[in-house]
Enzyme design. Structure first.
Site, mmCIF file in Angstrom:
data_model
loop_
_atom_site.group_PDB
_atom_site.id
_atom_site.type_symbol
_atom_site.label_atom_id
_atom_site.label_comp_id
_atom_site.label_asym_id
_atom_site.label_seq_id
_atom_site.Cartn_x
_atom_site.Cartn_y
_atom_site.Cartn_z
ATOM 1 N N ASN A 9 27.709 46.732 27.354
ATOM 2 C CA ASN A 9 27.889 45.654 28.317
ATOM 3 C C ASN A 9 27.242 45.744 29.611
ATOM 4 O OD1 ASN A 9 28.489 43.011 30.108
ATOM 5 N ND2 ASN A 9 30.973 43.299 30.103
ATOM 6 N N LYS A 11 26.769 44.144 32.187
ATOM 7 C CA LYS A 11 27.018 43.131 33.204
ATOM 8 C C LYS A 11 26.199 43.279 34.378
ATOM 9 C CE LYS A 11 31.829 45.263 32.188
ATOM 10 N NZ LYS A 11 33.179 45.467 32.585
ATOM 11 N N HIS A 96 34.953 37.332 28.458
ATOM 12 C CA HIS A 96 35.234 38.622 29.425
ATOM 13 C C HIS A 96 35.768 38.268 30.182
ATOM 14 C CE1 HIS A 96 34.709 42.353 31.802
ATOM 15 N NE2 HIS A 96 34.451 42.296 30.176
ATOM 16 N N GLU A 98 36.664 39.388 33.083
ATOM 17 C CA GLU A 98 35.703 38.876 33.988
ATOM 18 C C GLU A 98 35.415 37.819 34.517
ATOM 19 O OE1 GLU A 98 33.191 42.057 33.909
ATOM 20 O OE2 GLU A 98 34.636 43.619 34.384
ATOM 21 N N GLU A 168 39.833 44.346 24.976
ATOM 22 C CA GLU A 168 40.179 44.648 26.257
ATOM 23 C C GLU A 168 41.453 44.133 26.844
ATOM 24 O OE1 GLU A 168 35.688 45.365 26.655
ATOM 25 O OE2 GLU A 168 35.941 43.735 27.854
ATOM 26 N N GLY A 174 37.069 49.228 33.962
ATOM 27 C CA GLY A 174 36.177 49.713 34.472
ATOM 28 C C GLY A 174 37.915 50.652 35.507
ATOM 29 N N SER A 214 37.382 51.586 30.054
ATOM 30 C CA SER A 214 37.180 52.826 29.947
ATOM 31 C C SER A 214 37.068 53.705 28.718
ATOM 32 C CB SER A 214 38.199 53.462 30.927
ATOM 33 O OG SER A 214 38.076 52.498 31.952
ATOM 34 N N GLY A 236 30.761 50.733 32.009
ATOM 35 C CA GLY A 236 30.597 51.538 32.666
ATOM 36 C C GLY A 236 29.101 52.452 31.992
HETATM 37 P P1 13P Z 1 34.279 49.439 31.714
HETATM 38 O O1 13P Z 1 33.956 49.750 29.726
HETATM 39 O O2 13P Z 1 33.364 50.023 32.973
HETATM 40 O O3 13P Z 1 35.587 50.149 31.253
HETATM 41 O O4 13P Z 1 34.142 47.369 31.294
HETATM 42 C C1 13P Z 1 34.669 47.488 29.665
HETATM 43 C C2 13P Z 1 33.986 46.358 29.692
HETATM 44 O O5 13P Z 1 34.708 45.421 30.101
HETATM 45 C C3 13P Z 1 33.085 46.033 28.432
HETATM 46 O O6 13P Z 1 33.158 44.557 28.024
#
Ligand code: 13P
Length: 256
Positions: A9, A11, A96, A98, A168, A174, A214, A236
């Site tokens: 992802n 983002k 998601h 976010e 998640e 993150g 993460s 990330g």
């Molecule tokens: P991270 O791997 O940066 O923690 O993000 C996870 C995520 O939100 C994947 O959709």
């Protein structure tokens, strides 16, 4: 046996030209394999460039990070399932955390998006997860069960195979604080049980349940070694081709 699914992802990262460079680099580092499915989910603006950069030596599927539930109409700023299909998308990340937190998405709208995706033969990756406060209050199972059932409301049993769930935990996204493989395994078991109870064990069986939050090249192997964890949704660590290639390799190792 469910095929492992590793999803990157991106983002809000990478322009179209950066996406092309990334795909070429990744294809040089990651090996094609039949036993792991890889999905890249760039921003809308880089989907076409990424699709055109696809190399036969390294097949991957394309995913979008969102869609709107109507096919067309007066919905300024939105993108629909048919538009994504035409660009070659096979997957779409929905719900998601976010999008829930920053953009106010709620279960009802997420469910409409899941239905729109399935109507157009796009595979939804439905994201669910609890906050730290909810976990500390012992609410994890209740929250994820609610999000799962509301997100999949009205989905027929025979459509479930097209759905992937991404667990998640919000506190792990993150933050560098991944859940432990045991914590993820416990939630994944709950989710599969809920699916089997709500539909039936046969329809629930092919649903892939991914862990996200993460995930790194260092810890991916721990998650992917667990039989309950069918893959990873990576944020990330998917932005760097070497890191993402290493995570893909971890999934391959698990298979054998
Ligand atoms: P991270 O791997 O940066 O923690 O993000 C996870 C995520 O939100 C994947 O959709």
């Amino acid at each position: 046996m469910r095929k492992r699914l590793i999803v990157g992802n991106w983002k809000l990262h990478k322009t179209a030209s950066e996406a092309v460079a990334f795909v070429y680099r990744l294809s040089a580092l990651a090996q094609a394999t039949d036993d792991v499915e890889v999905v890249l989910a760039p921003p809308f603006t880089a989907l076409q460039a990424a699709a055109q950069a696809e190399l036969p030596a390294f097949p991957f599927a394309l995913g979008a990070q969102n869609l709107f539930w109507e096919d067309k109409g007066a919905f300024t700023g939105e993108v629909s399932a048919p538009m994504l299909k035409e660009l070659g998308c096979r997957y779409v990340i929905l719900g998601h955390s976010e999008r829930r937190r920053i953009f106010g998405e709620q279960d009802e709208g997420i469910n409409k998006k899941v239905q729109a995706a399935l109507r157009h033969v796009l595979r939804p990756i439905l994201c669910i997860g609890e906050t730290l406060t909810e976990r500390e209050a012992g609410q994890t199972d209740r929250i994820v069960t609610h999000q799962l059932l509301r997100g999949l409301e009205g989905v027929a049993g025979e459509s479930l195979a097209a759905v992937a769930i991404a667990y998640e935990p919000v506190w792990a996204i993150g933050t560098g604080q991944a859940a432990s493989a045991d914590q993820a395994t416990a939630v994944h078991r709950t989710l599969r049980k809920v699916l089997a109870e709500r539909w039936n064990a046969r329809d629930a069986e092919p649903v892939r349940i991914l862990y996200g939050g993460s995930v790194t090249p260092e810890n991916a192997g721990q998650f992917l070694a667990a039989p309950e964890i069918d893959g990873a949704l990576v944020g990330g660590a998917c932005l760097d081709p070497q890191s993402f290639a290493t995570i893909i390799t971890s999934a391959r190792a698990r298979q054998g």
